[in-house]
Scaffold this active site. Sequence first.
Site, PDB file in Angstrom:
ATOM      1  CE  LYS A  79      -7.319   0.216   1.159  1.00 64.05           C
ATOM      2  NZ  LYS A  79      -8.057  -0.214   2.362  1.00 64.05           N
ATOM      3  CG  HIS A 124      -4.105  -0.918  -1.651  1.00 67.58           C
ATOM      4  ND1 HIS A 124      -4.552   0.376  -1.786  1.00 67.58           N
ATOM      5  CD2 HIS A 124      -3.886  -1.092  -0.327  1.00 67.58           C
ATOM      6  CE1 HIS A 124      -4.596   0.957  -0.599  1.00 67.58           C
ATOM      7  NE2 HIS A 124      -4.189   0.092   0.303  1.00 67.58           N
ATOM      8  CB  SER A 176      -0.943   0.012   1.203  1.00 65.27           C
ATOM      9  OG  SER A 176      -0.216  -0.056   2.419  1.00 65.27           O
TER      10      SER A 176
END
Length: 379
Positions: A240, A209, A181
């Site tokens: 996300k 991610h 990340s």
Amino acid sequence: MTKEFEFLKAELERMKENHTWQDVKQVESMQGPSVTVNHKKVIQLSSNNYLGFTSHPRLIKAAQEAAQQFGAGTGSVRTIAGTFTMHQELEKKLAAFKKSEAALVFQSGFTTNQGVLSSILSKDDIVISDELNHASIIDGIRLTKADKKVYQHVDMSDLEKVLRKSMNYRMRLIVTDGVFSMDGNIAPLPDIVELAEKYDAFVMVDDAHASGVLGESGRGTVNHFGLDGRVHIQVGTLSKAIGVLGGYVAGSKVLIDYLRHKGRPFLFSTSHPPAVTAACMEAIDVLLEEPEHMERLWENTHYFKSRLIQMGFTLTQSQTPILPILIGNEGAAKQFSDQLLSQGVFCTKHCFPDCCKRKSQNTYDYDSRAHQRRTGSGA
């Protein structure tokens, strides 16, 4: 109440002196390519809203309809009276999306890692973790009684040394971020899986991610490398690229059934509100039906990265839309971030937090992340 926490006040003052104090900016509008901060419209380069799903009309509509039909909340934990039909529908959809037998939704990606690691590991096991893994993995490892080893970041020779010395444990679990990340690089998952199969170890990947970013329709790093069926535990977030809230774990039916009975964050937290659950389901459908969102993300990433390099900025060797700009120290990072905001660009500084000091490379008494000070940018 007159007594003050003087020791906490002193620590806060030290943080301000060291420029690790964080002024939380308030966003006054819907998330998007631009947002309103301090009553001013600015370009948004700091969120994890990779695909713009937080404001996608289909997700908003699904959330509104679910809230209208099922209410604002569920009123219970999942195992008592808080499992609606839609919760199980979402888990079936996620399992199919990740090409696994089953899936289980947790309240966040952070609690997913905590719940999985603290539940399946015992004193008879060892967990082997990349040194730059996310804080949620580190905290999950801290909750276990298993032995712990840290291998140097994406160093397969170091990982093999640890595996070779750990053959006497009941289970050896290798844990890695899929996409790291803070640096944006991708874990060498094919090599990790090959070593795991050679030494009869298990593999757990946190794809927070990578979900919505890598792989077919955003299925993540496992699918990106063609490793479907060869990774035992896949963790992802719904907050996300998915654009909503929550986390999930995908794997075998045995694993999911066990976590449903043993995963403490799952057992003791109220289930997701209907609006959240419905929006998450709609997001998976959008990923499958509207590939243009991922295509635009990668076009923006390549353009933005090339322009930053032309302008002379120092970047990490990122392979993803995470594009950190290295500044060098906390004070400079804060000054740079503040100047960008004054010029209409919302790009938050990220500093190595005081709570994350490394004690030794091979323990998790402290967080082992070691990053330079930077501002965070996402395409």
